[in-house]
Design a protein around this motif. Structure first.
Motif, PDB file in Angstrom:
ATOM      1  N   ALA A   1       0.855  -1.186   0.000  1.00 33.16           N
ATOM      2  CA  ALA A   1       0.000   0.000   0.000  1.00 33.16           C
ATOM      3  C   ALA A   1       0.890   1.234   0.000  1.00 33.16           C
ATOM      4  N   SER A   2       0.256   2.384  -0.232  1.00 34.99           N
ATOM      5  CA  SER A   2       1.015   3.631  -0.234  1.00 34.99           C
ATOM      6  C   SER A   2       0.159   4.756   0.313  1.00 34.99           C
ATOM      7  N   VAL A   3       0.839   5.842   0.661  1.00 34.31           N
ATOM      8  CA  VAL A   3       0.181   7.044   1.179  1.00 34.31           C
ATOM      9  C   VAL A   3       0.542   8.204   0.263  1.00 34.31           C
ATOM     10  N   PHE A   4      -0.464   8.864  -0.267  1.00 36.75           N
ATOM     11  CA  PHE A   4      -0.267  10.045  -1.107  1.00 36.75           C
ATOM     12  C   PHE A   4      -0.137  11.278  -0.226  1.00 36.75           C
ATOM     13  N   ILE A   5       0.828  12.124  -0.572  1.00 33.83           N
ATOM     14  CA  ILE A   5       1.039  13.379   0.158  1.00 33.83           C
ATOM     15  C   ILE A   5       0.852  14.549  -0.803  1.00 33.83           C
ATOM     16  N   GLU A   6       0.171  15.565  -0.339  1.00 35.38           N
ATOM     17  CA  GLU A   6      -0.183  16.703  -1.182  1.00 35.38           C
ATOM     18  C   GLU A   6       1.006  17.271  -1.932  1.00 35.38           C
ATOM     19  N   CYS A   7       0.738  17.759  -3.139  1.00 39.53           N
ATOM     20  CA  CYS A   7       1.807  18.351  -3.958  1.00 39.53           C
ATOM     21  C   CYS A   7       1.239  19.390  -4.924  1.00 39.53           C
ATOM     22  N   ARG A   8       0.092  19.977  -4.578  1.00 42.45           N
ATOM     23  CA  ARG A   8      -0.557  21.005  -5.400  1.00 42.45           C
ATOM     24  C   ARG A   8      -0.949  20.456  -6.768  1.00 42.45           C
ATOM     25  N   ALA A   9      -1.465  19.244  -6.793  1.00 42.24           N
ATOM     26  CA  ALA A   9      -1.897  18.614  -8.040  1.00 42.24           C
ATOM     27  C   ALA A   9      -3.394  18.789  -8.241  1.00 42.24           C
ATOM     28  N   ALA A  10      -3.781  19.077  -9.475  1.00 41.89           N
ATOM     29  CA  ALA A  10      -5.189  19.044  -9.897  1.00 41.89           C
ATOM     30  C   ALA A  10      -6.109  19.908  -9.044  1.00 41.89           C
ATOM     31  N   TYR A  11      -5.629  21.049  -8.595  1.00 47.02           N
ATOM     32  CA  TYR A  11      -6.500  21.959  -7.857  1.00 47.02           C
ATOM     33  C   TYR A  11      -7.651  22.427  -8.761  1.00 47.02           C
ATOM     34  N   ARG A  12      -8.766  22.717  -8.144  1.00 43.83           N
ATOM     35  CA  ARG A  12      -9.859  23.347  -8.882  1.00 43.83           C
ATOM     36  C   ARG A  12      -9.399  24.722  -9.366  1.00 43.83           C
ATOM     37  N   THR A  13      -9.899  25.131 -10.479  1.00 47.05           N
ATOM     38  CA  THR A  13      -9.474  26.404 -11.062  1.00 47.05           C
ATOM     39  C   THR A  13     -10.509  27.512 -10.912  1.00 47.05           C
ATOM     40  N   ASP A  14     -11.619  27.192 -10.249  1.00 53.51           N
ATOM     41  CA  ASP A  14     -12.628  28.226 -10.031  1.00 53.51           C
ATOM     42  C   ASP A  14     -13.248  28.025  -8.657  1.00 53.51           C
ATOM     43  N   GLY A  15     -14.154  28.892  -8.306  1.00 50.76           N
ATOM     44  CA  GLY A  15     -14.799  28.806  -7.011  1.00 50.76           C
ATOM     45  C   GLY A  15     -13.968  29.428  -5.911  1.00 50.76           C
ATOM     46  N   ASP A  16     -14.394  29.234  -4.689  1.00 50.73           N
ATOM     47  CA  ASP A  16     -13.722  29.773  -3.507  1.00 50.73           C
ATOM     48  C   ASP A  16     -12.286  29.245  -3.463  1.00 50.73           C
ATOM     49  N   PRO A  17     -11.284  30.135  -3.455  1.00 51.22           N
ATOM     50  CA  PRO A  17      -9.896  29.656  -3.426  1.00 51.22           C
ATOM     51  C   PRO A  17      -9.596  28.715  -2.266  1.00 51.22           C
ATOM     52  N   ALA A  18     -10.261  28.886  -1.135  1.00 48.23           N
ATOM     53  CA  ALA A  18     -10.008  28.020   0.014  1.00 48.23           C
ATOM     54  C   ALA A  18     -10.343  26.565  -0.297  1.00 48.23           C
ATOM     55  N   PHE A  19     -11.307  26.346  -1.200  1.00 50.99           N
ATOM     56  CA  PHE A  19     -11.753  24.993  -1.521  1.00 50.99           C
ATOM     57  C   PHE A  19     -11.078  24.424  -2.769  1.00 50.99           C
ATOM     58  N   GLN A  20     -10.258  25.206  -3.433  1.00 43.84           N
ATOM     59  CA  GLN A  20      -9.616  24.693  -4.644  1.00 43.84           C
ATOM     60  C   GLN A  20      -8.750  23.452  -4.399  1.00 43.84           C
ATOM     61  N   PRO A  21      -8.051  23.316  -3.245  1.00 48.67           N
ATOM     62  CA  PRO A  21      -7.277  22.095  -3.005  1.00 48.67           C
ATOM     63  C   PRO A  21      -8.108  20.817  -2.912  1.00 48.67           C
ATOM     64  N   VAL A  22      -9.426  20.940  -2.761  1.00 48.49           N
ATOM     65  CA  VAL A  22     -10.268  19.741  -2.729  1.00 48.49           C
ATOM     66  C   VAL A  22     -10.147  18.980  -4.045  1.00 48.49           C
ATOM     67  N   GLY A  23      -9.846  19.694  -5.121  1.00 46.63           N
ATOM     68  CA  GLY A  23      -9.673  19.044  -6.414  1.00 46.63           C
ATOM     69  C   GLY A  23      -8.553  18.014  -6.403  1.00 46.63           C
ATOM     70  N   GLU A  24      -7.514  18.264  -5.621  1.00 45.43           N
ATOM     71  CA  GLU A  24      -6.418  17.304  -5.527  1.00 45.43           C
ATOM     72  C   GLU A  24      -6.893  16.009  -4.885  1.00 45.43           C
ATOM     73  N   VAL A  25      -7.706  16.110  -3.860  1.00 47.70           N
ATOM     74  CA  VAL A  25      -8.212  14.917  -3.187  1.00 47.70           C
ATOM     75  C   VAL A  25      -9.137  14.141  -4.123  1.00 47.70           C
ATOM     76  N   ASP A  26      -9.969  14.852  -4.896  1.00 45.74           N
ATOM     77  CA  ASP A  26     -10.800  14.187  -5.905  1.00 45.74           C
ATOM     78  C   ASP A  26      -9.935  13.394  -6.887  1.00 45.74           C
ATOM     79  N   PHE A  27      -8.897  14.034  -7.385  1.00 47.16           N
ATOM     80  CA  PHE A  27      -7.978  13.441  -8.368  1.00 47.16           C
ATOM     81  C   PHE A  27      -7.314  12.181  -7.819  1.00 47.16           C
ATOM     82  N   VAL A  28      -6.842  12.242  -6.593  1.00 49.14           N
ATOM     83  CA  VAL A  28      -6.123  11.105  -6.019  1.00 49.14           C
ATOM     84  C   VAL A  28      -7.089   9.995  -5.619  1.00 49.14           C
ATOM     85  N   ALA A  29      -8.257  10.354  -5.099  1.00 45.44           N
ATOM     86  CA  ALA A  29      -9.239   9.325  -4.747  1.00 45.44           C
ATOM     87  C   ALA A  29      -9.656   8.529  -5.977  1.00 45.44           C
TER      88      ALA A  29
END
Length: 364
Positions: free
Chosen positions: A82-110
């Motif tokens: 198994a492995s553990v993914f660590i954030e790296c500013r990947a696939a952030y959302r490009t619109d909406g509230d900037p505070a929530f843009q990093p949620v896009g990375e979690v979507d991408f990795v999930a």
């Protein structure tokens, strides 16, 4: 046993070291053809491994590193469960509230983790996900954390917010540029206080010159699990290039101080980064696992001696460390370093500590 960090292992370089770093720190270039020159087989292929720290990204420095790339690296003969993914500013959302843009990375990795889990064999990639939330949002960080928990589809485990900062640009080995004193910032701590009630952990990444700040944070939040990345960032470049023994003394003392905090764990790895000053990424030939083990042994031994195997976990830090060595050689080096250690110690370092800290459950 001599715990001092030795001088970098002499290597034949394909080009001279630059006199000054570029204005913006970049990861060294990965050279697949160069890495292919070292085709050593995996040692002890039956030893289970949880890779406690790697990244996936769509594009960085001109090259992607996706699920298929990680699977190819992990498929070199080691038993990566198994492995553990660590954030790296990947696939952030490009619109909406900037505070929530990093949620896009979690979507991408999930999504990548779901594809990996559907395979008939192979590791449970990104079985734990560590995302990013700007904890300087204070109490407003909580809804972002809750959004990332939902996006993680049961795999979200915590956040990392990099605090690696040094006043001398030549000493910086991280591409991140956080403000100084981040972990001491009152607004950051308000956001950090949201982690514990949500059952989340924190990944810390900083240089050895900042480790006192982590001790202060750990003391302030004794019930929040924290893991320090990359053996605490012992700098071996810039003004520290020729002060390796001094750094070893200061860094080792800081680790022993941190180890007094029972909520702190330590990731042992990241040693292929330019920060540590070994220069393997500039060699004409890729290093063997014997060379890596010789260079890395003092760091591994000092780290594990300070924290104990039950609070240490090995990491690949791929693909960042891939600029310096292959995945198979990296794990071979860790196996060589620990060859004479007891079975329980090795099981903790290679598998058990990471599985427990990131709550990965049973791994067959």
């Amino acid at each position: 046993m001599d715990r001092r960090c030795p001088a970098p292992v002499p290597i034949k370089r394909s080009k001279p070291l630059s006199e000054a770093p570029p204005a913006a720190v970049r990861h060294p270039t990965i050279r697949p053809d160069w890495l292919a020159r070292n085709a050593e087989p995996a040692l002890e292929p039956g030893l289970p491994i949880v890779d406690a720290h790697h990244h996936l990204w769509e594009l960085r420095d001109g090259a992607p590193y996706l699920l298929e790339d990680f699977l190819a690296d992990a498929g070199g003969g080691h038993d990566v469960r198994a492995s553990v993914f660590i954030e790296c500013r990947a696939a952030y959302r490009t619109d909406g509230d900037p505070a929530f843009q990093p949620v896009g990375e979690v979507d991408f990795v999930a999504a990548a983790a779901t594809r990996a889990a559907a395979r008939a064999s192979g590791p449970r990639v990104a079985d734990g996900i560590v995302g990013f939330v700007d904890l300087r949002l204070g109490a407003a960080a909580r809804p972002v954390l809750e959004a990332e928990i939902a996006a993680g589809q049961g795999r979200f485990r915590g956040v990392r917010q990099i605090s690696a900062w040094h006043p001398d640009p030549a000493a910086r080995g991280s591409i991140a540029m956080p403000p100084p004193g981040l972990l001491l910032d009152p607004e950051f701590r308000q956001g950090f206080a949201c982690l514990g009630p949500l059952g989340l952990s924190f990944d810390a990444w900083m240089y050895h010159t900042q480790l006192a700040e982590l001790r202060d944070l750990a003391d302030a939040f004794p019930d929040t699990p924290i893991v320090l990345n990359h053996v605490g960032g012992a700098i071996g470049i810039g003004p520290y290039e020729h002060r390796r023994e001094h750094v070893a003394t200061v860094w080792g003392a800081a680790l022993r101080e941190l180890a007094q905090c029972p909520n702190l764990h330590l990731k042992v790895g990241g040693l292929g980064m330019r920060l540590f000053g070994f220069g393997f990424h500039e060699g004409e030939e890729p290093p063997s696992s014997l060379q890596l083990a010789e260079a890395w042994r003092p760091y591994v031994e000092t780290a594990v001696e300070a924290f104990g195997p039950a609070r240490c976990m090995f990491e690949s830090n791929f693909p960042v460390d891939k600029a310096s060595c292959g995945y198979t050689a990296l794990w071979n080096a860790f196996k060589r370093i620990t060859a004479d250690w007891g079975p329980a110690e090795r099981a903790a370092l290679f598998h058990d500590t990471a599985a427990r800290f990131y709550r990965l459950g049973e791994l067959s």
